[in-house]
Design a protein around this motif. Sequence first.
Motif, PDB file in Angstrom:
ATOM      1  N   UNK A 313       0.692  -1.151   0.320  1.00 49.56           N
ATOM      2  CA  UNK A 313      -0.044   0.031  -0.088  1.00 49.56           C
ATOM      3  C   UNK A 313       0.923   1.400   0.046  1.00 49.56           C
ATOM      4  N   UNK A 314       0.502   2.246  -0.816  1.00 47.25           N
ATOM      5  CA  UNK A 314       1.087   3.411  -0.795  1.00 47.25           C
ATOM      6  C   UNK A 314       1.375   4.020   0.609  1.00 47.25           C
ATOM      7  N   UNK A 315       2.699   4.395   0.909  1.00 45.24           N
ATOM      8  CA  UNK A 315       3.107   4.936   2.244  1.00 45.24           C
ATOM      9  C   UNK A 315       4.201   5.987   2.257  1.00 45.24           C
ATOM     10  N   UNK A 316       4.398   6.495   3.196  1.00 48.14           N
ATOM     11  CA  UNK A 316       5.728   7.412   3.208  1.00 48.14           C
ATOM     12  C   UNK A 316       5.819   8.016   4.532  1.00 48.14           C
ATOM     13  N   UNK A 317       6.932   8.280   5.056  1.00 52.28           N
ATOM     14  CA  UNK A 317       7.404   8.904   6.160  1.00 52.28           C
ATOM     15  C   UNK A 317       8.088  10.456   5.828  1.00 52.28           C
ATOM     16  N   UNK A 318       7.446  11.498   5.897  1.00 52.35           N
ATOM     17  CA  UNK A 318       7.754  12.832   5.477  1.00 52.35           C
ATOM     18  C   UNK A 318       7.955  13.650   6.534  1.00 52.35           C
ATOM     19  N   UNK A 319       9.188  13.909   6.966  1.00 52.28           N
ATOM     20  CA  UNK A 319       9.637  14.803   8.095  1.00 52.28           C
ATOM     21  C   UNK A 319       9.585  16.221   7.739  1.00 52.28           C
ATOM     22  N   UNK A 327       3.419  10.891   8.586  1.00 48.01           N
ATOM     23  CA  UNK A 327       3.573   9.728   8.041  1.00 48.01           C
ATOM     24  C   UNK A 327       2.267   9.166   7.328  1.00 48.01           C
ATOM     25  N   UNK A 328       2.028   8.948   6.187  1.00 45.76           N
ATOM     26  CA  UNK A 328       1.223   8.025   5.694  1.00 45.76           C
ATOM     27  C   UNK A 328       1.181   6.352   5.820  1.00 45.76           C
ATOM     28  N   UNK A 359      -4.938   6.408   9.217  1.00 47.72           N
ATOM     29  CA  UNK A 359      -3.497   5.692   8.653  1.00 47.72           C
ATOM     30  C   UNK A 359      -2.434   6.646   8.661  1.00 47.72           C
ATOM     31  N   UNK A 360      -2.596   7.931   9.563  1.00 43.46           N
ATOM     32  CA  UNK A 360      -1.641   9.000   9.398  1.00 43.46           C
ATOM     33  C   UNK A 360      -1.117   9.006  10.861  1.00 43.46           C
ATOM     34  N   UNK A 361       0.507   9.112  10.946  1.00 41.04           N
ATOM     35  CA  UNK A 361       0.891   9.141  12.056  1.00 41.04           C
ATOM     36  C   UNK A 361       1.399  10.567  11.964  1.00 41.04           C
ATOM     37  N   UNK A 362       1.277  11.524  13.353  1.00 38.97           N
ATOM     38  CA  UNK A 362       1.722  12.693  13.607  1.00 38.97           C
ATOM     39  C   UNK A 362       2.996  13.142  13.405  1.00 38.97           C
TER      40      UNK A 362
END
Length: 390
Positions: A313-319, A327-328, A359-362
């Motif tokens: 599944x599309x995901x990304x950790x974007x600082x 993070x998605x 599905x989002x991390x803050x």
Amino acid sequence: MRTTVAVIGGGYGGITVAKELDGVTDVVLVEPRDTFVHNVAALRGLTDPGWTDRMFLPYDRLLERGTIIRDRAVRVDETSVWLRSGERIEAGYIVLATGSSYPFPAKVDVEDSAAAKERYHAAREALARAGRVLLLGAGPVGLELAGEILAAWPDKSITLLDPGSEIVSGGYSAEFRAELRRQLDALGIRVVLGARLRQQPPSEAGEYATFTATLDSGERLTADIWFRCFGGVPDTGYLAGSLVSARRPDGRLAVTDELRLPGQSRVFALGDVTAIPEAKQASAATRHASVIAANIRALLQGDGEPAAYRPGTPGIVLPLGPDGGATYAPDWEDYVDAATQEHIRRHAKERGDGLLELGILDAELTSQLKGRHLNVEEYAQLLNADPAGA
């Protein structure tokens, strides 16, 4: 006689597959750079001098039995690799892991680490002088660079410009983009979508030189420095023989489910060079590498069914700097242990903002996952290296 596996490219996927096969057969890793470049940390390497050295990790302890050749592959066919030096390597298996080029500072186009560090230091000095920064591209690189710049220099004015209709295009949710926009607005970063420059800035990217640029809308923007934050190009121009047929018009390579080039039983490809419809991320390259290593082991041993790669599944950790970002990760529970799951749920409950259910991390969780350490220890361990200060 042990079979030679030639791995072309020492990026994230290349070092992973070389390491996994090192004890199984004769591995030859071909890489023109003198060190591994941890591109995940490149944007902080621009803004924070303490990170400039940390992003360059030596190769010399990666393999116990295999060989690392510092050279560039200039021609690769079904069984042979020709190097810039004139040497030719005959291989039973070939893994294409040459990655892609990308505009500085996300990547550098020099092979010597000392020269690369000098470029980062020079660009940092220019950036420090600039009050107004223009970033072309509102994808992950543009957003992350904006966050790093403001973390180092909170008073700078930053404009993100993108011809698209949304930030961070791809298979991510509207709620994820909304969380990022909320943080960008809180940081005072201006985002201009659906617009482009009529002409390229007169200065070079990363050069301090005040200029005024005109958008296609007629609006005029003044900035002191600019960076291009889009434009990855796969490195596949060295292919020869029947391998050429795998190359698509955009330079990426068609691959089978087993990550072989079509019609080839012993030539594999991974990472940015593949045409797999997924985000080109270090994590994807390392997953590809594990599948390829398993398949080569099975071929060498003459047993077992080939492993197939399935994009997740599309995901990304974007600082957005060390302490911001989002993070998605709709499938986040599949990638963390039970203790970490409990920590994430407890944190989400305390916040009560409903992001985790989407599905989002803050920002705080994103900082813990990547923002503060940028995963440097993970790759230093793989390389048996000791990153300065890690």
